[in-house]
Design a protein around this motif. Structure first.
Motif, PDB file in Angstrom:
ATOM      1  N   ALA A  82      -5.831  -1.903  -1.361  1.00 49.14           N
ATOM      2  CA  ALA A  82      -5.144  -0.974  -0.459  1.00 49.14           C
ATOM      3  C   ALA A  82      -4.390  -1.736   0.630  1.00 49.14           C
ATOM      4  O   ALA A  82      -3.259  -1.379   0.995  1.00 49.14           O
ATOM      5  CB  ALA A  82      -6.148  -0.019   0.168  1.00 49.14           C
ATOM      6  N   GLY A  85      -1.375  -3.090  -0.757  1.00 42.82           N
ATOM      7  CA  GLY A  85      -0.417  -2.000  -0.894  1.00 42.82           C
ATOM      8  C   GLY A  85       0.370  -1.786   0.385  1.00 42.82           C
ATOM      9  O   GLY A  85       1.573  -1.514   0.352  1.00 42.82           O
ATOM     10  N   ILE A  89       3.856  -4.255   0.151  1.00 43.15           N
ATOM     11  CA  ILE A  89       4.603  -3.290  -0.659  1.00 43.15           C
ATOM     12  C   ILE A  89       5.115  -2.107   0.163  1.00 43.15           C
ATOM     13  O   ILE A  89       6.318  -1.803   0.172  1.00 43.15           O
ATOM     14  CB  ILE A  89       3.733  -2.809  -1.838  1.00 43.15           C
ATOM     15  CG1 ILE A  89       3.421  -3.989  -2.761  1.00 43.15           C
ATOM     16  CG2 ILE A  89       4.464  -1.724  -2.627  1.00 43.15           C
ATOM     17  CD1 ILE A  89       2.411  -3.681  -3.841  1.00 43.15           C
ATOM     18  N   ILE A 413       0.709   4.528  -3.283  1.00 42.21           N
ATOM     19  CA  ILE A 413       0.857   3.092  -3.529  1.00 42.21           C
ATOM     20  C   ILE A 413      -0.440   2.354  -3.203  1.00 42.21           C
ATOM     21  O   ILE A 413      -0.888   1.483  -3.954  1.00 42.21           O
ATOM     22  CB  ILE A 413       2.034   2.530  -2.722  1.00 42.21           C
ATOM     23  CG1 ILE A 413       3.361   3.065  -3.291  1.00 42.21           C
ATOM     24  CG2 ILE A 413       2.032   1.001  -2.738  1.00 42.21           C
ATOM     25  CD1 ILE A 413       4.566   2.766  -2.421  1.00 42.21           C
ATOM     26  N   CYS A 414      -1.063   2.689  -2.085  1.00 37.06           N
ATOM     27  CA  CYS A 414      -2.313   2.029  -1.694  1.00 37.06           C
ATOM     28  C   CYS A 414      -3.424   2.308  -2.714  1.00 37.06           C
ATOM     29  O   CYS A 414      -4.206   1.414  -3.064  1.00 37.06           O
ATOM     30  CB  CYS A 414      -2.739   2.484  -0.304  1.00 37.06           C
ATOM     31  SG  CYS A 414      -1.679   1.871   1.026  1.00 37.06           S
ATOM     32  N   MET A 417      -2.775   0.296  -5.936  1.00 40.07           N
ATOM     33  CA  MET A 417      -3.107  -1.115  -5.769  1.00 40.07           C
ATOM     34  C   MET A 417      -4.613  -1.321  -5.697  1.00 40.07           C
ATOM     35  O   MET A 417      -5.141  -2.340  -6.166  1.00 40.07           O
ATOM     36  CB  MET A 417      -2.428  -1.674  -4.525  1.00 40.07           C
ATOM     37  CG  MET A 417      -0.909  -1.785  -4.646  1.00 40.07           C
ATOM     38  SD  MET A 417      -0.344  -2.589  -6.178  1.00 40.07           S
ATOM     39  CE  MET A 417      -1.141  -4.194  -6.049  1.00 40.07           C
ATOM     40  N   THR A 458      -0.423  -3.423 -12.182  1.00 34.43           N
ATOM     41  CA  THR A 458      -0.322  -3.991 -10.834  1.00 34.43           C
ATOM     42  C   THR A 458       1.009  -3.705 -10.154  1.00 34.43           C
ATOM     43  O   THR A 458       1.108  -3.791  -8.928  1.00 34.43           O
ATOM     44  CB  THR A 458      -0.503  -5.512 -10.874  1.00 34.43           C
ATOM     45  OG1 THR A 458       0.593  -6.111 -11.587  1.00 34.43           O
ATOM     46  CG2 THR A 458      -1.805  -5.891 -11.568  1.00 34.43           C
ATOM     47  N   GLN A 503       3.232   2.284  -9.298  1.00 38.53           N
ATOM     48  CA  GLN A 503       3.818   1.856  -8.020  1.00 38.53           C
ATOM     49  C   GLN A 503       5.333   2.055  -8.035  1.00 38.53           C
ATOM     50  O   GLN A 503       5.921   2.585  -7.095  1.00 38.53           O
ATOM     51  CB  GLN A 503       3.494   0.386  -7.778  1.00 38.53           C
ATOM     52  CG  GLN A 503       4.201  -0.228  -6.581  1.00 38.53           C
ATOM     53  CD  GLN A 503       4.140  -1.736  -6.612  1.00 38.53           C
ATOM     54  OE1 GLN A 503       3.120  -2.315  -6.936  1.00 38.53           O
ATOM     55  NE2 GLN A 503       5.243  -2.391  -6.288  1.00 38.53           N
TER      56      GLN A 503
END
Length: 553
Positions: A82, A85, A89, A413-414, A417, A458, A503
């Motif tokens: 996270a 993420g 990202i 996203i978090c 990840m 990933t 993602q």
């Protein structure tokens, strides 16, 4: 047969063997989180964040029960995922979307549309090639890590193209430059872990990608306008391919593999823009950009495109400038790294410390910071150019509004990840790879699937290289296959896998403002990803058997 060492992890993989007693069984169980995710997303159309939460829970159960990973370690691996993420990202995505929002907030998005309409002679499909294929590839070569897709998707949407089609076109158009993204970090990573010369791996990739690239601009036209688009704009697609394919060959063989995506994308853009000065497609009314209400002066063109040409300058300086001051080295020296708490006992399959437990905070070297700097400069310039309509404070307020706008995507996203890190650090992803590599000579066909799966999980071709570089080289040695070939197709396959990476889906949907429709994106993008990865598998098999032996350096 390639086997996992029981000493590869502090929680022995033998803990799972009494239940399944085979690498195949272990691999099938390892696939459960991914099966859950893609079934929930693609079949039941659940919101992506709920798919990610469910998959994360499944992955944690498999890690603890199946692989005997301590509960605390499995939870900390999720927390590290996270955090990754968020940095870098989410940081990159927020800044990239903010850049677009600045043009929208100041009303200059209309000017951007007018500029690309001018270059593309008012044809949205040509503009799609310019942005989704060439310009996005240029940004990929400089930045990577989600920024190119976010920026290009937002630009395509600005042109008035349908949001879903815009997002899919960009993801497909960008796929084959991902392996050479961010100054070819994926190539450097996979070559280092596979024990091969990165330049040789890059040259092998540069010989293979032109075959696949031949399809991409035509697929992009098909996505945007079906068969009609291909029939009416095939010449533009062909010229765009010549530039990109030629750039990949020349970049990897005569220049530097690190600059391949940058050089190839620039060449493709220049050739396509040049074609448009002497040729015009038949443009249907529904594919024609709105005509400018007035002649656009050069100053408005420059200011409208300011965020995009400035970001290229900033990234080029940050990545390439070494005269007087080695800027890349200085920026890299500011990165803070530490072993994530609670994960210092996690080992790689060869018994060495697992690099994934090292958490890096690239304060200045992050593409997000470069985008932030670009955005702040844009705010200053826009405020000076039109102080009555815009101020620096309004630009900062727009940044806050962008974060609120992306809150669901940030969460997604978090979570994705977190899922990736649990699967990676518990051994689930490596188990899947070892299972596939145990197929002997047939592994030449399946080898690209490792990179495809690794990046799909990933969201990073670099991570796919880190996961499977050593395994690809070992499998090549066992099966008598060229290691540079398998290492190269691992990264090409990784770029293709990024098309369907959760993602990437979250980034694209946020950029075109269709949050919550990731399942639709997945369903429509998956066929293109499958087509390209199957073709890559066939090419790899033929190259490994000498039929296309000239592809191997």
């Amino acid at each position: 047969m390639l086997e996992l060492s029981s000493a590869a992890y502090p929680w022995s993989l033998e803990a799972f063997q009494p239940t399944v007693d085979s690498l195949t069984g272990s691999s099938l169980v390892s696939l459960l989180p991914l099966v859950f995710f893609f079934t929930a997303l693609g079949v039941f159309s659940l919101p992506t964040q709920w798919c990610a939460i469910g998959s994360l829970i499944v992955a944690l159960i498999v890690a603890v029960v199946g692989f005997g990973m301590p509960v605390g370690m499995s939870l900390m691996s999720a927390v590290e995922g996270a955090a990754f993420g968020l940095l870098p990202i989410v940081y990159i995505v927020v800044m990239a979307v903010w850049l677009y929002n600045l043009t929208d907030r100041t009303g200059r998005a209309v000017d951007v549309q007018a500029v690309f309409s001018l270059v593309g002679k008012g044809d949205k499909r040509i503009q799609g090639l310019l942005i989704g294929f060439a310009f996005c590839g240029l940004l990929e070569g400089l930045a990577g890590f989600g920024a190119p897709v976010a920026i290009a998707c937002a630009m395509m949407w600005t042109l008035g193209l349908p949001p879903i089609r815009s997002a899919i076109a960009v993801m497909v158009g960008n796929a084959l430059n991902v392996g050479f993204g961010a100054m070819a970090i994926p190539v450097t990573t996979v070559a280092k872990l596979g024990g091969e010369d990165a330049a040789v791996v890059g040259m092998t990739m540069g010989r293979i990608t032109p075959f696949l690239l031949l399809l991409v601009p035509f697929l992009l036209l098909f996505i945007l306008d079906g068969v009609r688009g291909v029939k009416q704009c095939w010449l533009a697609a062909l010229v765009a391919w010549v530039g990109m394919a030629g750039g990949h060959l020349v970049g990897t063989h005569l220049l530097s593999y690190e600059l391949t995506a940058v050089f190839a994308s620039l060449l493709s853009f220049i050739l396509l823009a040049g074609l448009m000065t002497v040729w015009s497609p038949t443009t249907p009314d529904d594919m024609r950009s709105p005509a400018a209400e007035e002649k656009l002066p050069a100053s408005r063109m420059i200011l409208g495109l300011l965020p995009y040409w400035l970001v290229i300058i900033v990234f080029a300086i940050a990545k390439l400038w070494t005269v007087g001051v080695d800027v890349p080295a200085f920026l890299a020296s500011t990165t803070l790294s530490f072993t994530w708490p609670g994960l210092d006992g996690v080992l790689s399959i060869d018994g060495s410390p697992n690099s994934a437990t090292e958490f890096a905070v690239p304060w200045l070297a992050s593409p997000g910071t470069m985008l932030l700097l670009t955005g702040m400069i844009v705010c200053v310039v826009y405020a000076k150019a039109d102080p009555e309509r815009f101020s620096f404070g309004m630009g900062m307020k727009t940044l806050g509004q962008t974060i609120v706008q992306l809150r669901v995507s940030i969460l997604t996203i978090c979570l994705v990840m977190s899922l990736a890190y649990v699967m990676n650090l518990s051994g689930q992803t490596v188990t899947i790879g070892a299972w596939m590599s145990a197929t002997g000579a047939a592994f030449a066909f399946l080898s690209p699937l490792l990179g495809w799966i690794g990046t799909a999980v990933t969201g990073s071709a670099t991570s796919a290289g880190a996961l499977f570089g050593s395994l690809q080289a070992t499998a090549a040695s066992n099966a008598g296959l060229p290691p540079q070939l398998l290492l190269g197709v691992n990264e090409i396959g990784g770029g293709i896998g990024k098309i369907i990476s959760p993602q990437n889906l979250a980034i694209a949907s946020a950029a075109v403002k269709v949050e919550g429709r990731e399942s639709e994106l997945l369903r429509k993008a998956l066929p293109y990803s499958l087509l390209l990865i199957i073709l890559l598998g066939v090419i790899t098999f033929l190259a490994s058997n000498g039929i296309l032996g000239f592809l191997v350096v």
